[in-house]
Design a protein around this motif. Structure first.
Motif, PDB file in Angstrom:
ATOM      1  N   ASN A   7      71.444  19.554  25.327  1.00  0.00           N
ATOM      2  CA  ASN A   7      71.934  19.484  23.948  1.00  0.00           C
ATOM      3  C   ASN A   7      73.156  18.605  23.724  1.00  0.00           C
ATOM      4  O   ASN A   7      73.928  18.838  22.810  1.00  0.00           O
ATOM      5  CB  ASN A   7      72.241  20.888  23.450  1.00  0.00           C
ATOM      6  CG  ASN A   7      70.987  21.735  23.398  1.00  0.00           C
ATOM      7  OD1 ASN A   7      69.949  21.270  22.938  1.00  0.00           O
ATOM      8  ND2 ASN A   7      71.059  22.938  23.900  1.00  0.00           N
ATOM      9  N   GLY A  13      55.965  26.488  14.407  1.00  0.00           N
ATOM     10  CA  GLY A  13      56.632  25.982  15.605  1.00  0.00           C
ATOM     11  C   GLY A  13      58.130  25.957  15.384  1.00  0.00           C
ATOM     12  O   GLY A  13      58.584  25.861  14.249  1.00  0.00           O
ATOM     13  N   PHE A  47      62.866  37.762  23.588  1.00  0.00           N
ATOM     14  CA  PHE A  47      62.930  36.341  23.947  1.00  0.00           C
ATOM     15  C   PHE A  47      63.883  35.607  23.001  1.00  0.00           C
ATOM     16  O   PHE A  47      64.718  34.809  23.426  1.00  0.00           O
ATOM     17  CB  PHE A  47      61.527  35.726  23.883  1.00  0.00           C
ATOM     18  CG  PHE A  47      61.468  34.262  24.218  1.00  0.00           C
ATOM     19  CD1 PHE A  47      61.420  33.830  25.544  1.00  0.00           C
ATOM     20  CD2 PHE A  47      61.457  33.289  23.217  1.00  0.00           C
ATOM     21  CE1 PHE A  47      61.362  32.479  25.864  1.00  0.00           C
ATOM     22  CE2 PHE A  47      61.393  31.934  23.530  1.00  0.00           C
ATOM     23  CZ  PHE A  47      61.344  31.533  24.855  1.00  0.00           C
ATOM     24  N   LEU A  96      58.403  19.951  19.152  1.00  0.00           N
ATOM     25  CA  LEU A  96      59.383  18.878  19.332  1.00  0.00           C
ATOM     26  C   LEU A  96      59.716  18.254  17.986  1.00  0.00           C
ATOM     27  O   LEU A  96      58.818  18.035  17.175  1.00  0.00           O
ATOM     28  CB  LEU A  96      58.820  17.786  20.251  1.00  0.00           C
ATOM     29  CG  LEU A  96      58.469  18.211  21.676  1.00  0.00           C
ATOM     30  CD1 LEU A  96      57.690  17.116  22.380  1.00  0.00           C
ATOM     31  CD2 LEU A  96      59.738  18.539  22.456  1.00  0.00           C
ATOM     32  N   GLY A 100      50.922  14.289  21.031  1.00  0.00           N
ATOM     33  CA  GLY A 100      52.177  14.009  21.720  1.00  0.00           C
ATOM     34  C   GLY A 100      52.920  15.248  22.172  1.00  0.00           C
ATOM     35  O   GLY A 100      53.936  15.153  22.856  1.00  0.00           O
ATOM     36  N   ILE A 148      48.044  25.462   7.625  1.00  0.00           N
ATOM     37  CA  ILE A 148      49.314  26.144   7.862  1.00  0.00           C
ATOM     38  C   ILE A 148      49.975  25.521   9.095  1.00  0.00           C
ATOM     39  O   ILE A 148      49.291  25.154  10.052  1.00  0.00           O
ATOM     40  CB  ILE A 148      49.127  27.671   8.053  1.00  0.00           C
ATOM     41  CG1 ILE A 148      50.458  28.322   8.431  1.00  0.00           C
ATOM     42  CG2 ILE A 148      48.046  28.000   9.074  1.00  0.00           C
ATOM     43  CD1 ILE A 148      50.458  29.834   8.383  1.00  0.00           C
ATOM     44  N   VAL A 149      51.294  25.366   9.041  1.00  0.00           N
ATOM     45  CA  VAL A 149      52.019  24.784  10.167  1.00  0.00           C
ATOM     46  C   VAL A 149      53.062  25.772  10.688  1.00  0.00           C
ATOM     47  O   VAL A 149      53.511  26.660   9.964  1.00  0.00           O
ATOM     48  CB  VAL A 149      52.711  23.458   9.761  1.00  0.00           C
ATOM     49  CG1 VAL A 149      51.690  22.405   9.380  1.00  0.00           C
ATOM     50  CG2 VAL A 149      53.708  23.681   8.637  1.00  0.00           C
ATOM     51  N   CYS A 166      69.161  16.049  30.356  1.00  0.00           N
ATOM     52  CA  CYS A 166      68.621  16.395  29.044  1.00  0.00           C
ATOM     53  C   CYS A 166      69.501  17.486  28.419  1.00  0.00           C
ATOM     54  O   CYS A 166      70.692  17.527  28.678  1.00  0.00           O
ATOM     55  CB  CYS A 166      67.156  16.802  29.153  1.00  0.00           C
ATOM     56  SG  CYS A 166      66.173  16.151  27.791  1.00  0.00           S
ATOM     57  N   THR A 226      64.716  17.144  35.195  1.00  0.00           N
ATOM     58  CA  THR A 226      64.240  17.973  34.079  1.00  0.00           C
ATOM     59  C   THR A 226      63.500  19.206  34.572  1.00  0.00           C
ATOM     60  O   THR A 226      62.562  19.673  33.940  1.00  0.00           O
ATOM     61  CB  THR A 226      63.334  17.167  33.116  1.00  0.00           C
ATOM     62  OG1 THR A 226      63.780  15.816  33.067  1.00  0.00           O
ATOM     63  CG2 THR A 226      63.404  17.700  31.706  1.00  0.00           C
ATOM     64  N   PRO A 252      67.828  15.799  18.866  1.00  0.00           N
ATOM     65  CA  PRO A 252      67.212  14.922  17.870  1.00  0.00           C
ATOM     66  C   PRO A 252      67.156  15.590  16.491  1.00  0.00           C
ATOM     67  O   PRO A 252      66.943  16.786  16.396  1.00  0.00           O
ATOM     68  CB  PRO A 252      65.802  14.718  18.415  1.00  0.00           C
ATOM     69  CG  PRO A 252      65.548  15.872  19.315  1.00  0.00           C
ATOM     70  CD  PRO A 252      66.878  16.263  19.878  1.00  0.00           C
ATOM     71  N   ILE A 283      52.565  27.640  24.494  1.00  0.00           N
ATOM     72  CA  ILE A 283      52.795  29.080  24.625  1.00  0.00           C
ATOM     73  C   ILE A 283      52.768  29.747  23.250  1.00  0.00           C
ATOM     74  O   ILE A 283      52.067  30.733  23.037  1.00  0.00           O
ATOM     75  CB  ILE A 283      54.126  29.358  25.350  1.00  0.00           C
ATOM     76  CG1 ILE A 283      54.086  28.733  26.752  1.00  0.00           C
ATOM     77  CG2 ILE A 283      54.392  30.858  25.423  1.00  0.00           C
ATOM     78  CD1 ILE A 283      55.421  28.676  27.451  1.00  0.00           C
ATOM     79  N   GLY A 284      53.522  29.191  22.314  1.00  0.00           N
ATOM     80  CA  GLY A 284      53.576  29.748  20.967  1.00  0.00           C
ATOM     81  C   GLY A 284      52.229  29.658  20.271  1.00  0.00           C
ATOM     82  O   GLY A 284      51.763  30.622  19.650  1.00  0.00           O
ATOM     83  N   SER A 289      50.541  23.393  15.328  1.00  0.00           N
ATOM     84  CA  SER A 289      51.777  23.835  15.961  1.00  0.00           C
ATOM     85  C   SER A 289      52.505  22.617  16.529  1.00  0.00           C
ATOM     86  O   SER A 289      51.871  21.678  17.023  1.00  0.00           O
ATOM     87  CB  SER A 289      51.447  24.835  17.075  1.00  0.00           C
ATOM     88  OG  SER A 289      52.609  25.297  17.694  1.00  0.00           O
ATOM     89  N   PHE A 327      39.191  29.990  12.094  1.00  0.00           N
ATOM     90  CA  PHE A 327      40.538  29.424  12.122  1.00  0.00           C
ATOM     91  C   PHE A 327      40.607  28.397  13.239  1.00  0.00           C
ATOM     92  O   PHE A 327      40.368  28.703  14.398  1.00  0.00           O
ATOM     93  CB  PHE A 327      41.570  30.529  12.348  1.00  0.00           C
ATOM     94  CG  PHE A 327      42.992  30.044  12.349  1.00  0.00           C
ATOM     95  CD1 PHE A 327      43.527  29.416  11.226  1.00  0.00           C
ATOM     96  CD2 PHE A 327      43.789  30.204  13.473  1.00  0.00           C
ATOM     97  CE1 PHE A 327      44.846  28.964  11.224  1.00  0.00           C
ATOM     98  CE2 PHE A 327      45.116  29.754  13.470  1.00  0.00           C
ATOM     99  CZ  PHE A 327      45.637  29.136  12.347  1.00  0.00           C
ATOM    100  N   THR A 339      60.408  15.362  17.691  1.00  0.00           N
ATOM    101  CA  THR A 339      59.740  14.062  17.737  1.00  0.00           C
ATOM    102  C   THR A 339      58.269  14.128  17.350  1.00  0.00           C
ATOM    103  O   THR A 339      57.705  13.125  16.950  1.00  0.00           O
ATOM    104  CB  THR A 339      59.819  13.469  19.157  1.00  0.00           C
ATOM    105  OG1 THR A 339      59.468  14.486  20.080  1.00  0.00           O
ATOM    106  CG2 THR A 339      61.206  12.990  19.484  1.00  0.00           C
TER     107      THR A 339
END
Ligand code: B1M
Ligand SMILES: [Zn+2]
Lengths: 294, 222
Positions: free
Chosen positions: A212, B189, B65, B162, B111, B186-187, A210, A147, A242, B116-117, B159, B104, B164
């Motif tokens: 896609n 990501g 980016f 994932l 998890g 506020i959310v 890993c 990874t 996922p 970065i964001g 933020s 804020f 998951t």
């Protein structure tokens, strides 16, 4: 010492195992828990996962040590237990694998970005050395640096692993398809750049994990093969990306779908094929059935 | 002076931090955001004007980016250049030359280690005049709740990167809303959508830092 390179002679295709992280979650690992700590707190669960892949017919299994570098463990205050946790990880997989199957000691990235100067090269090297030595002590046959996304960290990990253990080192990177259809890691590394860098650092097997899903993995293998026709290639592909359905996490690629693509992967030049996130013992069983009939 | 401000924005986009930085190669030996911001302030340019140029530079590199023309290293160097600007501008916010608009609290959910964001969002919001409390990554609900207790006059930002960890985000939103129904959350990501935010019971969703600023500023007028 047992050699994966030897086992691949005569063009044999080997099957590796599937996901560990998602399997641990199914057994109750909560977000924010340290997966490697389970090697000592829940050894039976870890053993059950290792065994499930042996029973599925995999030629090799990994260890529950992906985040076992001291830098990563420091996140849980467990940096001083790196030796113990990695050794336990390898010992569990060794016991499950018996003597006829390989154990690959898993070494994942530290999660720190070297070029930003948050960690020193020395600290990263020393940490990987500790991890690699403990994995060997626990019974790993080879080490899998996986990874990865940046060549500098991967090179340090490979060197540390080799210098600490003398074992064969495999290294895989994670590639995404860009909007223009090229494959790059998040740090911007192409499959060709990966192949050159990790071979030079001393890896005996190269590849990708890993990502896609199995379809894109076929493209990645083709690109690696264009750059490097000879070095053995290992792939661990996800069962797709996922997705959330009815509040539950699902990976869409079925064992049958995955098996159908494994033949193509082998044809394009992959020598060792297994799964990453979302794959299960059922996926590996299907891969074994498909690939052992080649 | 116009030119100086434009140069700062360009240095942000290129990730040129200071004169001694070896990055990017073709700008070696030139002044970076560190020197240029000092010069601009000394010659009387206002902090707001400098910030605007920075945000525009950040937006340009962010767009590149998204088009995969640059990757994480370029983005991180731009963030570093932005940090160098902020180091000069902070005193202005703190002395009240520019008064903080409010508090804020931001963090990446349990998890999830991607920051970065989140850092970019925090930086831009701070740059827009808010006091930012950054709780870091892998932040469990309890830690958000503690931060709210320490200063209940705040807005909270979560933020997640994932798929998951979106479930943990949902849990945290609900726990905050149960204990502090009036706190606005506020959310944001990459895997989030307005729909996912609605389902979680969040008050807002933003696909980028600018959206988060708009949400905060709109909340202030109420
Ligand atoms: C509060 O209000 C708001 C409002 C707006 C908000 C907001 C909050 N938060 C963000 N925004 C918005 O504003 C920001 C600026 O415009 C934006 O923030 P973003 O964060 O979206 O954008 C950033 C500016 C730039 N984007 C990023 O920083 C993310 C880039 C990618 C490449 C990425 C990175 C960098 C990393 N990773 Co990760 N990583 C990927 C990403 C793939 C990609 N190319 O996007 C992704 C997110 N990672 C992924 C994965 C799987 C993983 N990562 C992992 C690890 C890492 C690194 C540590 C190596 C590194 C993080 C370094 C760090 N310090 O953050 C692992 C998980 C670790 C963990 N527990 O968190 C690991 C699980 C990999 C592994 N097997 O170990 C994938 C997630 C798949 C999914 N949907 O679930 C992934 C999409 C890559 C992929 N294609 O597979 C907006 O979303
Ligand atoms: Zn994976």
């Amino acid at each position: 010492m047992r050699s994966i390179l030897n086992a691949l002679k005569d063009g044999k295709i080997l099957v590796s195992d599937g996901a560990w992280g998602t399997m641990l979650q199914e057994r109750g690992l909560e977000p924010g828990d340290c997966p490697e700590l389970w090697n000592v707190t829940h050894p039976d669960d870890v053993m059950a996962i290792a065994k499930s892949y042996v029973d599925a017919g995999a030629d090799m299994i990994l260890t529950n040590s992906f985040g076992g570098s001291p830098i990563k463990l420091a996140h849980y205050g467990l940096q001083d237990r790196a030796g113990e946790l990695n050794e336990a990880a390898a010992a569990i997989s060794r016991k499950a694998a018996g003597i006829d199957r390989f154990v690959l000691g898993s070494i994942g990235p530290t999660g720190e970005i070297l070029m930003m100067g948050q960690v020193t090269e020395e600290a990263v090297y020393d940490g990987f050395r500790i991890q690699a030595a403990a994995l060997k002590k626990g019974g790993a046959d080879a080490l899998l640096v996986e990874t990865m996304s940046a060549t500098d960290e991967a090179e340090i990990a490979i060197r540390a692993a080799k210098e600490a253990t003398g074992l064969e080192v495999i290294c895989t990177f994670t590639f995404d398809r860009t909007v223009t259809g090229k494959y790059r890691t998040m740090m911007g590394v192409s499959p060709a750049e990966m192949a050159r860098a990790v071979k030079e650092a001393g890896a005996s097997v190269i590849g990708a994990n890993c990502g896609n899903g199995f379809d894109q993995m076929i493209d990645v293998v083709k690109e690696i093969r264009k750059a490097d026709p000879h070095t053995p290639v290992l792939v661990h592909a996800n069962a797709g990306l996922p997705m959330i359905e009815d509040g539950k996490l699902v990976y869409k690629e079925t064992p049958q779908a995955v098996a159908a693509k494994a033949r193509e992967l082998a044809k394009c030049g992959a020598n060792i094929i297994g799964g990453c996130c979302g794959t299960t013992p059922e996926h590996i069983r299907a891969l074994v059935k498909e690939l052992k009939s080649l | 002076m116009e030119e100086l401000v434009g140069k700062i924005g360009e240095c942000i986009e290129r990730g040129k931090v200071n004169k001694s930085s070896p990055y990017p190669k073709d700008m070696q030996g030139q002044d970076g955001t560190d020197e240029l911001t000092r010069q601009a302030l000394d010659s009387g340019v206002g902090p707001e004007e400098i910030l605007q140029a920075c945000n525009a530079g950040m937006k340009r590199i962010g767009d590149r980016f998204s088009r995969n023309e640059v990757f994480v290293p370029e983005l991180l160097m731009a963030a570093k250049a932005m940090n160098a600007v902020m180091a000069h501008l902070k005193p202005y916010f703190q002395t009240g030359t520019v008064k903080a608009k409010g508090r804020f609290v931001i963090g990446t959910v349990a998890g999830d280690l991607h920051d970065i964001g989140k850092n970019l969002v925090a930086m831009v919001i701070e740059g827009n005049g808010w006091e930012v409390v950054d709780l870091g990554v892998d932040v469990k609900s309890a830690k958000f709740l503690d931060a709210i207790r320490q200063g209940p006059e705040c807005t909270v930002g979560l933020s997640a990167l994932l798929t998951t960890t979106m479930a943990n985000m949902s849990k945290t939103v609900q726990e905050i809303k149960t204990q502090f129904p009036s706190i606005r959350v506020i959310v944001g990501g990459a895997p989030l959508t307005q729909r996912a935010a609605d389902q979680m019971g969040a008050d807002g969703y933003a696909p980028n830092p600018q959206g988060a600023v708009a949400f905060l500023n709109a909340g202030r007028q109420k």
